[in-house]
Write a protein that holds these residues in place. Structure first.
Motif, PDB file in Angstrom:
ATOM      1  N   HIS A 109       0.899  -1.292  -0.114  1.00 28.26           N
ATOM      2  CA  HIS A 109      -0.120  -0.062  -0.055  1.00 28.26           C
ATOM      3  C   HIS A 109       0.777   1.176  -0.061  1.00 28.26           C
ATOM      4  CE1 HIS A 109      -2.526  -3.092   1.559  1.00 28.26           C
ATOM      5  NE2 HIS A 109      -3.457  -2.632   1.153  1.00 28.26           N
ATOM      6  N   GLY A 110       0.317   2.225  -0.538  1.00 30.75           N
ATOM      7  CA  GLY A 110       1.070   3.561  -0.645  1.00 30.75           C
ATOM      8  C   GLY A 110       0.067   4.846  -1.184  1.00 30.75           C
ATOM      9  N   GLY A 111       0.897   5.969  -1.313  1.00 34.84           N
ATOM     10  CA  GLY A 111       0.194   6.935  -1.543  1.00 34.84           C
ATOM     11  C   GLY A 111       0.966   8.226  -1.588  1.00 34.84           C
ATOM     12  N   CYS A 112       0.462   9.364  -1.855  1.00 34.00           N
ATOM     13  CA  CYS A 112       1.010  10.714  -2.346  1.00 34.00           C
ATOM     14  C   CYS A 112       1.223  11.404  -0.777  1.00 34.00           C
ATOM     15  CB  CYS A 112       0.439  11.519  -3.075  1.00 34.00           C
ATOM     16  SG  CYS A 112      -1.237  11.943  -2.335  1.00 34.00           S
ATOM     17  N   GLN A 113       2.239  12.252  -0.728  1.00 33.05           N
ATOM     18  CA  GLN A 113       2.243  12.997   0.518  1.00 33.05           C
ATOM     19  C   GLN A 113       1.262  13.670   1.225  1.00 33.05           C
ATOM     20  OE1 GLN A 113       5.549  15.659  -1.311  1.00 33.05           O
ATOM     21  NE2 GLN A 113       6.732  14.843   0.464  1.00 33.05           N
ATOM     22  N   CYS A 114       0.036  14.131   0.408  1.00 34.04           N
ATOM     23  CA  CYS A 114      -0.811  14.859   0.981  1.00 34.04           C
ATOM     24  C   CYS A 114      -2.073  13.940   1.439  1.00 34.04           C
ATOM     25  CB  CYS A 114      -1.766  15.674   0.245  1.00 34.04           C
ATOM     26  SG  CYS A 114      -2.481  15.276  -1.249  1.00 34.04           S
ATOM     27  N   GLY A 115      -2.012  12.538   0.801  1.00 36.82           N
ATOM     28  CA  GLY A 115      -3.096  11.571   1.057  1.00 36.82           C
ATOM     29  C   GLY A 115      -4.063  11.496   0.093  1.00 36.82           C
ATOM     30  N   ALA A 116      -4.286  12.435  -0.792  1.00 33.67           N
ATOM     31  CA  ALA A 116      -5.356  12.493  -1.762  1.00 33.67           C
ATOM     32  C   ALA A 116      -5.286  11.324  -2.542  1.00 33.67           C
ATOM     33  CB  ALA A 116      -5.280  13.730  -2.564  1.00 33.67           C
ATOM     34  N   ILE A 117      -4.174  10.663  -2.870  1.00 34.60           N
ATOM     35  CA  ILE A 117      -4.222   9.466  -3.607  1.00 34.60           C
ATOM     36  C   ILE A 117      -3.571   8.338  -2.660  1.00 34.60           C
ATOM     37  CG2 ILE A 117      -2.782   8.456  -5.730  1.00 34.60           C
ATOM     38  CD1 ILE A 117      -2.749  11.173  -6.883  1.00 34.60           C
ATOM     39  N   ARG A 118      -4.215   7.171  -2.804  1.00 35.94           N
ATOM     40  CA  ARG A 118      -3.939   6.052  -2.429  1.00 35.94           C
ATOM     41  C   ARG A 118      -4.019   4.797  -3.165  1.00 35.94           C
ATOM     42  NH1 ARG A 118      -1.140   5.546   1.715  1.00 35.94           N
ATOM     43  NH2 ARG A 118      -1.868   3.597   2.274  1.00 35.94           N
ATOM     44  N   LEU A 147      -5.561   2.388  -7.801  1.00 33.86           N
ATOM     45  CA  LEU A 147      -5.550   3.852  -7.269  1.00 33.86           C
ATOM     46  C   LEU A 147      -7.017   4.166  -6.977  1.00 33.86           C
ATOM     47  CD1 LEU A 147      -2.733   3.910  -8.996  1.00 33.86           C
ATOM     48  CD2 LEU A 147      -3.351   6.118  -8.882  1.00 33.86           C
ATOM     49  N   THR A 148      -6.903   5.203  -5.895  1.00 34.23           N
ATOM     50  CA  THR A 148      -7.876   6.011  -5.677  1.00 34.23           C
ATOM     51  C   THR A 148      -7.472   7.338  -5.531  1.00 34.23           C
ATOM     52  OG1 THR A 148      -7.689   5.628  -3.203  1.00 34.23           O
ATOM     53  CG2 THR A 148      -9.376   4.224  -4.111  1.00 34.23           C
ATOM     54  N   GLY A 149      -8.328   8.432  -6.027  1.00 34.89           N
ATOM     55  CA  GLY A 149      -8.176   9.829  -6.090  1.00 34.89           C
ATOM     56  C   GLY A 149      -7.768  10.081  -7.649  1.00 34.89           C
ATOM     57  N   GLU A 150      -7.931  11.525  -7.450  1.00 34.29           N
ATOM     58  CA  GLU A 150      -7.769  12.003  -8.763  1.00 34.29           C
ATOM     59  C   GLU A 150      -6.381  12.176  -9.079  1.00 34.29           C
ATOM     60  OE1 GLU A 150      -8.628  16.112 -11.043  1.00 34.29           O
ATOM     61  OE2 GLU A 150      -9.486  15.773  -9.127  1.00 34.29           O
ATOM     62  N   THR A 151      -5.758  11.783 -10.403  1.00 30.17           N
ATOM     63  CA  THR A 151      -4.471  12.061 -10.775  1.00 30.17           C
ATOM     64  C   THR A 151      -4.435  13.031 -11.884  1.00 30.17           C
ATOM     65  OG1 THR A 151      -4.330  10.053 -12.323  1.00 30.17           O
ATOM     66  CG2 THR A 151      -3.824   9.919 -10.047  1.00 30.17           C
ATOM     67  N   GLY A 178       1.730  17.235  -5.843  1.00 31.34           N
ATOM     68  CA  GLY A 178       2.793  17.122  -6.918  1.00 31.34           C
ATOM     69  C   GLY A 178       3.515  15.829  -6.978  1.00 31.34           C
ATOM     70  N   ASN A 179       3.219  15.028  -5.945  1.00 32.62           N
ATOM     71  CA  ASN A 179       3.923  13.672  -5.796  1.00 32.62           C
ATOM     72  C   ASN A 179       3.785  12.843  -7.028  1.00 32.62           C
ATOM     73  OD1 ASN A 179       3.909  11.469  -2.794  1.00 32.62           O
ATOM     74  ND2 ASN A 179       5.722  11.731  -4.267  1.00 32.62           N
ATOM     75  N   ARG A 180       4.987  12.475  -7.508  1.00 29.58           N
ATOM     76  CA  ARG A 180       4.925  11.495  -8.508  1.00 29.58           C
ATOM     77  C   ARG A 180       4.516  10.110  -8.001  1.00 29.58           C
ATOM     78  NH1 ARG A 180       7.517  11.116 -13.629  1.00 29.58           N
ATOM     79  NH2 ARG A 180       7.477  13.322 -13.474  1.00 29.58           N
ATOM     80  N   ILE A 181       3.550   9.363  -8.580  1.00 27.39           N
ATOM     81  CA  ILE A 181       3.348   7.935  -8.174  1.00 27.39           C
ATOM     82  C   ILE A 181       3.639   6.902  -9.124  1.00 27.39           C
ATOM     83  CG2 ILE A 181       1.206   6.551  -7.547  1.00 27.39           C
ATOM     84  CD1 ILE A 181       1.437   9.062  -5.578  1.00 27.39           C
ATOM     85  N   PHE A 220       0.853  11.800 -11.310  1.00 25.34           N
ATOM     86  CA  PHE A 220       1.255  12.480 -10.063  1.00 25.34           C
ATOM     87  C   PHE A 220      -0.229  13.066  -9.538  1.00 25.34           C
ATOM     88  CE2 PHE A 220       1.579  15.523 -13.513  1.00 25.34           C
ATOM     89  CZ  PHE A 220       0.907  16.691 -12.938  1.00 25.34           C
ATOM     90  N   CYS A 221       0.064  13.584  -8.284  1.00 23.48           N
ATOM     91  CA  CYS A 221      -1.110  13.988  -7.342  1.00 23.48           C
ATOM     92  C   CYS A 221      -1.272  15.508  -7.806  1.00 23.48           C
ATOM     93  CB  CYS A 221      -0.808  14.013  -6.040  1.00 23.48           C
ATOM     94  SG  CYS A 221      -2.065  14.809  -4.875  1.00 23.48           S
ATOM     95  N   PRO A 222      -2.288  16.065  -8.179  1.00 22.29           N
ATOM     96  CA  PRO A 222      -2.676  17.482  -8.378  1.00 22.29           C
ATOM     97  C   PRO A 222      -2.448  18.507  -7.404  1.00 22.29           C
ATOM     98  CG  PRO A 222      -4.666  16.396  -8.659  1.00 22.29           C
ATOM     99  CD  PRO A 222      -3.599  15.222  -8.493  1.00 22.29           C
ATOM    100  N   ASN A 223      -2.702  17.976  -6.133  1.00 19.22           N
ATOM    101  CA  ASN A 223      -2.533  18.541  -5.040  1.00 19.22           C
ATOM    102  C   ASN A 223      -1.193  18.812  -4.367  1.00 19.22           C
ATOM    103  OD1 ASN A 223      -5.424  18.690  -4.956  1.00 19.22           O
ATOM    104  ND2 ASN A 223      -5.418  16.846  -3.912  1.00 19.22           N
TER     105      ASN A 223
END
Length: 139
Positions: free
Chosen positions: A6-15, A54-58, A80-83, A75-78
């Protein structure tokens, strides 16, 4: 550590959940990975696209790689973390950025690539496969 991961971006918007083992893990020293990571190298983990959920908008950004193929970064639009990246040279695969995993303690690169661009102060661990350019080496 066996899948799932499991993983995700820095802000948690993408998991995400990765439901199968990675096919390979590399530490890439190319200039693009240095730029993208803001560090001396980037890490990449080749996986089947069907195994990444994935869950969340990219958002995405496409550039032309040194090979001439398209390479799309997702990447996460919030934050900027590359997934992951979508390489243009292979169907059905993505290159997950393993630093986005919740648990990175088990990561160990199979190879170090693009060493011709490596920073001279970065030592290579014993037993890794060094590659001057792209992996696998091209004739």
């Amino acid at each position: 550590m066996p899948a799932p991961y499991h993983g995700g971006c820095q802000c948690g918007a993408i998991r995400y959940e990765l439901t199968a083992e990675p096919q390979r893990i590399v530490a890439c020293h190319c200039k693009e990975c240095q730029r993208q990571s803001g560090s001396a190298f980037g890490m990449s983990m080749l996986v089947d696209r069907a195994d990444l959920h994935l869950t969340g908008e990219t958002r995405s950004f496409t550039r032309v790689a040194d090979s001439g193929n398209d390479n799309t970064g997702v990447f996460c639009p919030n934050c900027g973390n590359r997934i992951y990246n979508v390489p243009g040279y292979i169907e059905g695969k993505v290159v997950l950025k393993p630093g986005t995993l919740d648990d990175t303690s088990w990561l160990k690169p199979h190879a170090y690539i693009w060493l011709k661009s490596a920073q001279g102060w970065v030592p290579l661990p014993d037993g890794v496969v060094p590659v001057e350019g792209q992996f696998p080496p091209r004739d």
